[in-house]
Design a protein around this motif. Structure first.
Motif, PDB file in Angstrom:
ATOM      1  N   ASN A 158      36.594  -4.996 -70.819  1.00  0.00           N
ATOM      2  CA  ASN A 158      37.392  -6.394 -71.409  1.00  0.00           C
ATOM      3  C   ASN A 158      36.025  -7.363 -70.780  1.00  0.00           C
ATOM      4  O   ASN A 158      35.061  -7.175 -70.246  1.00  0.00           O
ATOM      5  CB  ASN A 158      38.527  -6.474 -70.789  1.00  0.00           C
ATOM      6  CG  ASN A 158      38.447  -6.464 -69.069  1.00  0.00           C
ATOM      7  OD1 ASN A 158      37.881  -7.166 -68.493  1.00  0.00           O
ATOM      8  ND2 ASN A 158      39.407  -5.694 -68.708  1.00  0.00           N
ATOM      9  N   ALA A 159      36.361  -8.596 -71.418  1.00  0.00           N
ATOM     10  CA  ALA A 159      35.260  -9.621 -71.153  1.00  0.00           C
ATOM     11  C   ALA A 159      35.063 -10.060 -69.576  1.00  0.00           C
ATOM     12  O   ALA A 159      34.018 -10.365 -69.228  1.00  0.00           O
ATOM     13  CB  ALA A 159      35.696 -10.943 -71.990  1.00  0.00           C
ATOM     14  N   ALA A 160      36.255  -9.973 -69.045  1.00  0.00           N
ATOM     15  CA  ALA A 160      36.157 -10.310 -67.464  1.00  0.00           C
ATOM     16  C   ALA A 160      35.582  -9.311 -66.916  1.00  0.00           C
ATOM     17  O   ALA A 160      34.721  -9.886 -65.855  1.00  0.00           O
ATOM     18  CB  ALA A 160      37.616 -10.319 -66.801  1.00  0.00           C
ATOM     19  N   ARG A 161      35.502  -8.168 -67.115  1.00  0.00           N
ATOM     20  CA  ARG A 161      34.848  -6.838 -66.586  1.00  0.00           C
ATOM     21  C   ARG A 161      33.393  -7.022 -66.856  1.00  0.00           C
ATOM     22  O   ARG A 161      32.479  -6.917 -65.958  1.00  0.00           O
ATOM     23  CB  ARG A 161      35.463  -5.701 -66.762  1.00  0.00           C
ATOM     24  CG  ARG A 161      34.623  -4.305 -66.258  1.00  0.00           C
ATOM     25  CD  ARG A 161      34.631  -4.529 -64.707  1.00  0.00           C
ATOM     26  NE  ARG A 161      33.820  -3.028 -64.323  1.00  0.00           N
ATOM     27  CZ  ARG A 161      33.304  -3.210 -63.014  1.00  0.00           C
ATOM     28  NH1 ARG A 161      33.129  -4.110 -62.269  1.00  0.00           N
ATOM     29  NH2 ARG A 161      32.799  -2.125 -62.743  1.00  0.00           N
ATOM     30  N   GLN A 162      32.996  -7.451 -68.281  1.00  0.00           N
ATOM     31  CA  GLN A 162      31.642  -7.620 -68.371  1.00  0.00           C
ATOM     32  C   GLN A 162      31.068  -8.709 -67.729  1.00  0.00           C
ATOM     33  O   GLN A 162      29.868  -8.555 -67.289  1.00  0.00           O
ATOM     34  CB  GLN A 162      31.634  -7.934 -70.170  1.00  0.00           C
ATOM     35  CG  GLN A 162      32.145  -6.392 -70.656  1.00  0.00           C
ATOM     36  CD  GLN A 162      31.597  -6.641 -72.290  1.00  0.00           C
ATOM     37  OE1 GLN A 162      32.161  -7.524 -72.675  1.00  0.00           O
ATOM     38  NE2 GLN A 162      31.052  -5.622 -72.919  1.00  0.00           N
ATOM     39  N   ALA A 163      31.555  -9.806 -67.518  1.00  0.00           N
ATOM     40  CA  ALA A 163      30.908 -11.021 -66.871  1.00  0.00           C
ATOM     41  C   ALA A 163      30.743 -10.703 -65.610  1.00  0.00           C
ATOM     42  O   ALA A 163      29.738 -11.062 -64.859  1.00  0.00           O
ATOM     43  CB  ALA A 163      32.295 -12.227 -66.959  1.00  0.00           C
TER      44      ALA A 163
END
Length: 392
Positions: free
Chosen positions: A362-367
């Motif tokens: 997900n985007a949070a994990r990628q960031a």
């Protein structure tokens, strides 16, 4: 006698009466990072019965062998501090569960026996091979066995290594998508030892519909392997001439393997797997020159820079950083990764296997991962990682 002490006594008695099968510890609440479980079994080492502990961490297993007395003491320590909240003793007559309850004390219960007693406890016994020797044509053609199917003496190490690869991959192979033809690519297949074995195992042991392609830049080896595959009636196994970078699969990939691809060729393989949405990526990196050159050029100043003035330490640090960043980049793209030793360093110093299983992200994990990558590069003076460039 409290429940915990009673459990240890029952364990000790099961060993004395030869009723013991195995023991597992779970629900870890201790302070040791990444430790998940401990598994205990009896082994016979040089005719001495010992307790073998396997400490299972998130990305590796650590095995230690203790005398019976030392092992019982170790178990008492692991339970006494409530690091593990549940212990299950498997015996021939019953399963005994010792569990830390909400009331802040241990309790014991017995359940129906579910484990089978091992036929041998020898630590040094011959391991079951995933591939049976038999009279398989390709094993003879590759000069691993004679016409009767007996492994040549000078091929024993190679035979064990092939089986070890299959053993490692097995747990991941059985979880691959069902009801479709599996597409497998072995990048840099060489003489095809693993490629043939993998096809044989998937087709004739797991009974999967599979197409396997070996990619190799040496034309003589490509021709040889295709001839062997044809004579072995492996109709869905083929070899093509080309480099890892230039090869473009004609189908969606399920499995991509690249063993001992040198330096950035490993990055080429990983990028190929990610871009083609492979379910499983398995690489054994070899050489780590690109990141070492970046570190030498960057000359970062930090509390560890005193280590990097020694060439051998710099080389080792470059290896760990290269593969560590590879694992992070794979995680950025939704792969659950494991990094572990797959053969003894007595055989080769290049013995790290990096495995990625597609799970999603997900985007949070990628960031979070992207920040960790940038922070690590800055700390060690690394301008770029080749895999980053390949993936944009």
């Amino acid at each position: 006698m409290d429940s915990q002490a009673t459990f240890i006594e029952q364990l000790s008695q099961s060993i004395r009466t030869e009723d013991f099968i195995k023991l597992s510890l779970g629900n870890y609440r201790g302070e040791e990072a990444a430790l998940k479980n401990v598994y205990v079994k009896l082994v016979l080492i040089k005719r001495v019965l010992m307790l073998s502990f396997t400490y299972r961490y998130q990305t590796r297993d650590l095995t230690k062998n203790y005398s019976i007395e030392e092992g019982l003491s170790q178990l008492q320590d692991l339970l006494s501090v409530s690091a593990f909240r549940i212990a299950t003793l498997f015996t021939a007559s019953a399963n005994v569960v010792c569990e830390w309850g909400k009331q802040g004390k241990w309790s014991i219960r017995q359940e129906k026996a579910t484990a089978k007693k091992p036929t041998s406890r020898s630590h040094d016994e011959s391991k079951e091979r995933r591939l049976q020797q038999g009279s398989k044509r390709y094993l003879q053609e590759l000069r691993l066995t004679d016409a009767e199917g007996k492994v040549y003496k000078n091929a024993q190490d190679k035979w064990k290594q092939i089986n070890h690869y299959i053993e490692i991959l097995n747990g991941m192979l059985v979880d691959l998508p069902q009801n479709e033809q599996l597409q497998v690519v072995d990048m840099g297949s060489g003489k095809g030892y693993l490629t043939f074995a993998l096809y044989d195992y998937l087709r004739n042991v797991l009974h999967r519909d599979v197409a396997v392609t070996g990619v190799e830049y040496r034309k003589d080896l490509v021709d040889f392997c295709n001839e062997v595959a044809q004579r072995a009636d492996f109709d869905q196994l083929s070899f093509v001439e080309g480099s890892i970078d230039s090869y473009e699969p004609s189908h969606a990939l399920n499995v991509l393997i690249a063993l001992h691809a040198c330096d950035t060729a490993t990055d080429d393989a990983i990028a190929k797997g990610i871009k083609n949405n492979a379910d499983l990526i398995v690489v054994a990196p070899c050489c780590h020159k690109q990141i070492r050159r970046e570190m030498e050029k960057g000359k970062a100043k930090n509390e560890l820079d005193f280590l990097l003035k020694h060439g051998i330490f710099l080389e080792r640090q470059a290896e760990m950083l290269t593969d560590g960043l590879r694992a992070l980049i794979m995680e950025y793209y939704g792969y659950q990764t494991k990094v572990f030793q797959f053969v003894s360093d007595a055989h080769t110093p290049k013995n790290v296997l990096v495995v990625g299983v597609k799970k999603g992200t997900n985007a949070a994990r990628q960031a979070e991962i992207k920040a960790k990558i940038e922070e690590s590069k800055a700390y060690f003076g690394i301008g770029y990682h080749h895999l980053e460039k390949l993936l944009g």
